[in-house]
Design a protein around this motif. Structure first.
Motif, PDB file in Angstrom:
ATOM      1  N   SER A   2       4.242  -2.778 -10.414  1.00 37.89           N
ATOM      2  CA  SER A   2       3.004  -3.343  -9.493  1.00 37.89           C
ATOM      3  C   SER A   2       2.719  -2.085  -8.523  1.00 37.89           C
ATOM      4  N   PRO A   3       1.097  -2.161  -8.123  1.00 33.14           N
ATOM      5  CA  PRO A   3       1.116  -0.891  -7.440  1.00 33.14           C
ATOM      6  C   PRO A   3       1.493  -0.665  -5.754  1.00 33.14           C
ATOM      7  N   THR A   4       2.635  -2.575  -5.587  1.00 31.82           N
ATOM      8  CA  THR A   4       3.262  -2.489  -4.455  1.00 31.82           C
ATOM      9  C   THR A   4       3.766  -1.095  -4.239  1.00 31.82           C
ATOM     10  N   THR A   5       4.364  -0.806  -5.532  1.00 39.63           N
ATOM     11  CA  THR A   5       5.837  -0.169  -5.441  1.00 39.63           C
ATOM     12  C   THR A   5       5.334   1.326  -5.140  1.00 39.63           C
ATOM     13  N   ASP A   6       4.150   1.906  -5.154  1.00 37.26           N
ATOM     14  CA  ASP A   6       3.463   3.360  -4.847  1.00 37.26           C
ATOM     15  C   ASP A   6       3.138   2.756  -2.848  1.00 37.26           C
ATOM     16  N   ALA A   7       2.553   1.815  -2.806  1.00 39.48           N
ATOM     17  CA  ALA A   7       2.098   1.653  -1.265  1.00 39.48           C
ATOM     18  C   ALA A   7       2.781   1.558  -0.443  1.00 39.48           C
ATOM     19  N   ILE A   8       4.445   0.620  -0.764  1.00 44.60           N
ATOM     20  CA  ILE A   8       5.223   0.610  -0.054  1.00 44.60           C
ATOM     21  C   ILE A   8       6.493   1.310  -0.413  1.00 44.60           C
ATOM     22  N   ASP A   9       7.216   1.886   0.543  1.00 48.38           N
ATOM     23  CA  ASP A   9       7.760   3.034  -0.057  1.00 48.38           C
ATOM     24  C   ASP A   9       9.217   2.730   1.356  1.00 48.38           C
ATOM     25  N   SER A  10       9.220   2.279   1.731  1.00 48.04           N
ATOM     26  CA  SER A  10      10.108   2.186   3.502  1.00 48.04           C
ATOM     27  C   SER A  10       9.267   0.843   4.258  1.00 48.04           C
ATOM     28  N   VAL A  11      10.438   0.295   4.782  1.00 49.65           N
ATOM     29  CA  VAL A  11      10.022  -1.138   5.657  1.00 49.65           C
ATOM     30  C   VAL A  11      11.233  -1.056   6.617  1.00 49.65           C
ATOM     31  N   LEU A  12      10.699  -1.128   7.877  1.00 52.32           N
ATOM     32  CA  LEU A  12      11.265  -1.151   8.911  1.00 52.32           C
ATOM     33  C   LEU A  12      11.882  -2.427   9.858  1.00 52.32           C
ATOM     34  N   LEU A  13      12.986  -2.835   9.765  1.00 53.45           N
ATOM     35  CA  LEU A  13      13.234  -4.150  10.325  1.00 53.45           C
ATOM     36  C   LEU A  13      14.064  -3.774  11.608  1.00 53.45           C
ATOM     37  N   PRO A  14      13.118  -4.371  12.519  1.00 52.87           N
ATOM     38  CA  PRO A  14      13.744  -3.989  13.879  1.00 52.87           C
ATOM     39  C   PRO A  14      14.271  -5.240  14.029  1.00 52.87           C
ATOM     40  N   VAL A 109       8.385   5.169  13.280  1.00 48.42           N
ATOM     41  CA  VAL A 109       7.579   4.996  12.613  1.00 48.42           C
ATOM     42  C   VAL A 109       6.979   6.323  11.626  1.00 48.42           C
ATOM     43  N   ASP A 110       6.287   6.244  13.290  1.00 42.69           N
ATOM     44  CA  ASP A 110       5.230   7.715  13.308  1.00 42.69           C
ATOM     45  C   ASP A 110       6.797   8.897  12.554  1.00 42.69           C
ATOM     46  N   GLU A 111       7.751   8.932  13.128  1.00 45.09           N
ATOM     47  CA  GLU A 111       8.734   9.623  12.381  1.00 45.09           C
ATOM     48  C   GLU A 111       9.010   9.890  11.062  1.00 45.09           C
ATOM     49  N   ASN A 112       9.651   8.937  10.920  1.00 40.64           N
ATOM     50  CA  ASN A 112      10.433   8.328   9.847  1.00 40.64           C
ATOM     51  C   ASN A 112       9.129   7.506   8.311  1.00 40.64           C
TER      52      ASN A 112
END
Length: 303
Positions: A2-14, A109-112
């Motif tokens: 899936s192209p999502t693998t390339d588009a999203i490498d990290s997800v932040l959960l506040p 988000v910016d730093e990581n």
């Protein structure tokens, strides 16, 4: 793959430990699992709340701060456990920071190098709380990556190939909408779902002296063009797509359409208005506030 693998490498959960935050975290974990992404769990101790407490209870300042920070750690650990229980192979990073919640989230988000954020629409408020809740709107206005917003009704329905069959992608043909279209097609491909492209013809923007048929003719052509663009992009990925031109206020049209067998909405944060990154379009805001399914909000690049 899936192209999502390339588009999203990290997800932040506040998270603040509230039920609303947990709903957002669950759906964010779904997204991370689908994309095989790293999960970052963040809890923010709001310093304004802590300072307000300490000014009233100076003698209990140290104990109070320790309690608030312990609540933040507990909230982080709970979400991290959810992620590991869902998929033992997920890489999970946790953090607890102090500051104004939405500003800390934006900086994190910016730093990581975070690719997407997932949040619930409701959180905790009041003294001695780790604040999220209304922070979601500020995050939508300031953070420059897509935000997955999950309403309370999304608590019991995971985002998987089995449950996500129809993805709604509203478009107005603008540059901001084009970015959302790309994301919508990418996510539909990841979930093996159908894209429903929707263009709303808002006749209220035109003067009364114009005949209804004249207004519809004026607006129908760009609507068809916008839908054709979605079809062309979807075809490149082999994603099934259907398109609809509807008449009425965009937010109402989107919400009404979403009530009819739609599992997921992907929308730009603004479209034709040309507003910059730090403003949330009124259509998107109304959709986020009132939708019963998760809404993936895509900001238009400042460039």
């Amino acid at each position: 793959m899936s192209p999502t693998t390339d588009a999203i490498d990290s997800v932040l959960l506040p998270t603040d430990g509230s039920d609303g935050a947990l709903v957002g975290a669950k759906r964010g974990i779904d997204l991370a699992t689908t994309a095989d992404a790293i999960v970052h769990v963040l809890s923010v101790v709001d310093t304004s709340e802590a300072d307000a407490v300490s000014s009233v209870l100076e003698r209990e300042d140290t104990e109070q701060r320790a309690t608030v920070e312990a609540e933040a750690e507990t909230a982080v650990d709970a979400v991290a456990s959810l992620a590991r229980d869902r998929d033992a192979e997920l890489e999970v990073t946790t953090a607890t920071e102090r500051g104004t919640a939405f500003r800390v989230i934006d900086r994190y988000v910016d730093e990581n190098g975070i690719d997407a954020v997932a949040m619930g629409t409701k959180g905790l408020t009041g003294l001695r709380r780790v604040v999220l809740g209304s922070v979601a709107e500020n995050v939508l206005r300031t953070v420059g990556v897509p935000i997955l917003v999950a309403p309370p009704d999304a608590e019991d329905t995971a985002l998987t190939e089995e449950t996500v069959e129809n993805v709604l992608v509203p478009t107005d043909g603008s540059r901001g909408a084009a970015a959302a279209v790309d994301w919508g097609i990418t996510l539909a491909d990841a979930f093996d779902a159908m894209v429903h492209a929707l263009y709303s013809v808002d006749t209220s923007r035109y003067p009364d002296r114009m005949e209804p048929d004249e207004v519809l003719t004026t607006l129908d052509q760009p609507g068809r063009g916008a839908l054709e663009m979605v079809r062309e992009r979807a075809t490149e990925y082999g994603v099934s797509v259907t398109g609809t031109v509807a008449t009425g206020p965009p937010a109402r049209i989107i919400l009404d359409y979403a009530d009819d067998e739609i599992d997921f909405v992907v929308i730009g944060t603004h479209g034709r208005s040309g507003l910059e990154r730090h403003l949330l379009g009124s259509v998107t805001e109304n959709v986020v506030r009132n939708a019963d399914v998760p809404v993936f909000c895509v900001p238009m690049d400042g460039d």
